[in-house]
Design a protein around this motif. Structure first.
Motif, PDB file in Angstrom:
ATOM      1  N   HIS A  23       0.271  -1.440  -0.140  1.00 21.01           N
ATOM      2  CA  HIS A  23       0.072  -0.152  -0.183  1.00 21.01           C
ATOM      3  C   HIS A  23       0.844   1.141   0.263  1.00 21.01           C
ATOM      4  CE1 HIS A  23      -3.657  -1.270   0.310  1.00 21.01           C
ATOM      5  NE2 HIS A  23      -3.721  -2.611   1.524  1.00 21.01           N
ATOM      6  N   VAL A  58      -2.562   6.040   2.215  1.00 20.63           N
ATOM      7  CA  VAL A  58      -3.300   4.709   1.639  1.00 20.63           C
ATOM      8  C   VAL A  58      -3.763   3.570   2.333  1.00 20.63           C
ATOM      9  CG1 VAL A  58      -1.501   4.716  -0.059  1.00 20.63           C
ATOM     10  CG2 VAL A  58      -0.467   3.991   1.812  1.00 20.63           C
ATOM     11  N   GLN A  59      -3.713   3.983   3.739  1.00 21.21           N
ATOM     12  CA  GLN A  59      -3.661   3.472   4.532  1.00 21.21           C
ATOM     13  C   GLN A  59      -5.075   3.865   5.556  1.00 21.21           C
ATOM     14  OE1 GLN A  59      -2.351  -0.041   5.136  1.00 21.21           O
ATOM     15  NE2 GLN A  59      -0.632  -0.387   5.301  1.00 21.21           N
ATOM     16  N   HIS A  98      -6.120   1.828  -2.035  1.00 26.30           N
ATOM     17  CA  HIS A  98      -5.727   0.479  -0.956  1.00 26.30           C
ATOM     18  C   HIS A  98      -6.453   0.064  -1.700  1.00 26.30           C
ATOM     19  CE1 HIS A  98      -5.461  -0.805   3.153  1.00 26.30           C
ATOM     20  NE2 HIS A  98      -6.500  -1.272   2.999  1.00 26.30           N
TER      21      HIS A  98
END
Ligand SMILES: [Zn+2]
Length: 218
Positions: free
Chosen positions: A5, A28-29, A103
């Motif tokens: 990710h 991204v997380q 993601h």
């Protein structure tokens, strides 16, 4: 996906118009931050089933608020809007949105069909059950992002030249530990360790933001 990710974060951050690497690493997380919280709060559900896939023991059977395609777009739009309103940097805000949505796409590559596409339709290509391909995808995406980051940014100091390599090596090591380490006892342990890794990565990324800068145009 796990450390892969961070490929899109590295690919899109640190340039003259992009968000900082720290913000991109959170973006991204973002849905996994939410997922960890939702698991701990009992809003979403998962269970540890040893051998569930070759690379992950997690049966992610219920995550409608964080990992449905529509909810991923909602998280992305919300994050981009918030970033844009706060910073007035709308190009970077759009890139934050792209980071958030990346993601779901990367999870789609590796997960079994547990990602809600629409209604009852769940999708996932299942590369976690093809270990060589799963590992290649994880490291491949991370490495591509790393090359882009190193190309777009320059060190401010000697530390800035070395630190990205340490960051990359640490992410790779965390992936290997995740694959080869002991099976976690339950989904709460998975959520807690995921949160710890995501926070640590964001803090280290903030450190990279201090020691590297965007390369000048041309
Ligand atoms: Zn996820």
């Amino acid at each position: 996906m796990f450390v892969g990710h961070y490929g899109p974060a590295l690919a899109l951050a640190g340039g003259r118009k992009g968000p900082s690497l720290a913000v991109a690493c959170v973006a991204v997380q973002l849905v996994d931050f939410a997922w960890s919280g939702a698991l701990l709060a009992g809003i979403e559900h998962a269970r540890v089933v040893p051998g569930f896939t070759a690379l992950s023991p997690l049966d992610l059977y219920d995550m409608p608020y964080t990992h449905a395609l529509a909810s991923a777009f909602a998280w992305a739009a919300g994050a981009a809007l918030l970033y844009g309103v706060v910073t007035r940097a709308w190009v970077a805000a759009a890139l934050v949105g792209v980071c958030v949505i990346s993601h779901w796409l990367l999870d789609w590559v590796v997960h079994k069909p547990d990602l809600i596409l629409w209604g009852d339709v769940k999708v996932g290509l299942g590369l976690w059950d093809a270990p060589a391909a799963g590992v290649a995808a994880e490291f491949g995406v991370l490495a591509l992002g790393f090359v882009a980051y190193m190309t777009r940014t320059a060190p401010k100091s000697r530390l800035g030249a070395v630190a990205p390599w340490a960051f990359f090596a640490l992410l790779a090591a965390m992936a290997v530990i995740n694959w080869l380490g002991p099976t976690p006892p339950d989904s709460a342990a998975v959520a807690m360790s995921a949160l710890a890794v995501y926070v640590l990565t964001a803090v280290l990324a903030a450190g990279l933001d201090r020691v590297r800068t965007a390369r000048p145009a041309g």
